[in-house]
Write a protein that holds these residues in place. Structure first.
Motif, short mmCIF file in Angstrom:
data_model
loop_
_atom_site.label_atom_id
_atom_site.label_comp_id
_atom_site.label_asym_id
_atom_site.label_seq_id
_atom_site.Cartn_x
_atom_site.Cartn_y
_atom_site.Cartn_z
N ALA A 154 50.99 45.19 41.90
CA ALA A 154 51.71 44.00 41.37
C ALA A 154 51.04 43.34 40.26
CB ALA A 154 52.14 42.79 42.45
N PHE A 155 49.73 43.13 40.34
CA PHE A 155 48.89 42.66 39.15
C PHE A 155 48.72 43.41 38.14
CE2 PHE A 155 44.69 41.94 37.22
CZ PHE A 155 44.73 40.62 37.12
N THR A 156 49.06 44.83 38.26
CA THR A 156 48.70 45.74 36.98
C THR A 156 50.00 45.97 36.28
OG1 THR A 156 48.53 47.69 38.25
CG2 THR A 156 46.73 46.70 37.67
N ARG A 157 51.48 45.64 36.77
CA ARG A 157 52.68 45.86 36.42
C ARG A 157 52.58 45.17 35.24
NH1 ARG A 157 55.44 44.64 41.34
NH2 ARG A 157 54.76 46.39 42.62
N GLY A 210 54.26 39.87 36.56
CA GLY A 210 53.10 39.64 37.15
C GLY A 210 51.65 39.48 36.08
N VAL A 230 47.21 45.72 51.91
CA VAL A 230 47.66 44.58 51.21
C VAL A 230 46.98 44.44 49.95
CG1 VAL A 230 47.38 41.92 51.44
CG2 VAL A 230 48.04 43.39 53.44
N LEU A 231 45.57 44.74 49.90
CA LEU A 231 44.97 44.72 48.46
C LEU A 231 45.61 45.84 47.53
CD1 LEU A 231 42.41 43.26 47.12
CD2 LEU A 231 41.14 45.15 47.99
N SER A 232 46.05 46.81 47.89
CA SER A 232 46.76 47.78 46.99
C SER A 232 48.04 47.42 46.65
CB SER A 232 46.77 49.30 47.87
OG SER A 232 47.69 50.21 47.10
N ARG A 233 48.53 46.78 47.56
CA ARG A 233 50.00 46.26 47.08
C ARG A 233 49.92 45.01 45.98
NH1 ARG A 233 53.56 46.17 52.46
NH2 ARG A 233 53.93 48.61 52.76
N ARG A 234 48.80 44.31 46.23
CA ARG A 234 48.51 43.02 45.11
C ARG A 234 48.18 43.64 43.96
NH1 ARG A 234 45.72 38.23 48.58
NH2 ARG A 234 47.59 37.94 49.90
N LEU A 235 47.37 44.61 43.88
CA LEU A 235 46.60 45.22 42.74
C LEU A 235 47.68 45.91 41.78
CD1 LEU A 235 44.09 45.59 41.19
CD2 LEU A 235 43.75 47.68 42.33
N TYR A 251 43.78 45.48 55.49
CA TYR A 251 43.10 44.79 54.43
C TYR A 251 43.44 45.71 53.19
CZ TYR A 251 40.00 42.42 51.24
OH TYR A 251 39.52 41.73 49.99
#
Length: 122
Positions: free
Chosen positions: A29-32, A36, A22-27, A19
């Motif tokens: 992608a979110f901050t690029r 995103g 996955v959360l680290s990868r989403r974060l 978890y």
């Protein structure tokens, strides 16, 4: 019993690690900023700044227009009052056809004050 607890604890730790990954990868992608949500937030922030500046300019223009309109309204009211006075004065003038019908002219008699009256007044 301890073995089952250890297996469940290990499975929970493995699930938490998955978890977090996955959360680290989403974060990330979110901050690029290029793609995103980070890019969308940056664009929206710039647009808000532009709109704020445009609103300030529009507010300044509206204020100056309102002041100019107030000045013109005051001037128009003054002119309207003068026109009303002139129109009222026009009612006092004789009509042009009346002079031809009545050939007699109105005489104005002015009398000078007599010197005795002036001395008596002192």
């Amino acid at each position: 019993m301890e073995l089952i607890a250890d297996i469940l604890l290990g499975a929970g730790a493995l699930g938490a690690a998955t978890y977090c990954l996955v959360l680290s990868r989403r974060l990330a992608a979110f901050t690029r900023l290029e793609s995103g949500m980070g890019g969308a937030i940056a664009v929206l922030s710039a647009q808000v700044d532009d709109m704020t500046r445009a609103l300030d300019r529009a507010r300044g223009a509206a204020t100056s227009s309102a002041e100019a309109l107030e000045g013109r309204t005051r001037r128009a009211e003054q002119v309207a009052e003068r026109l009303e006075l002139l129109l009222a004065a026009m009612h006092d003038l004789p009509e042009p056809g009346m002079a031809e019908q009545n050939p007699r002219r109105t005489r104005v008699v002015r009398r000078r004050a007599r010197p005795e009256r002036l001395e008596a007044a002192e």
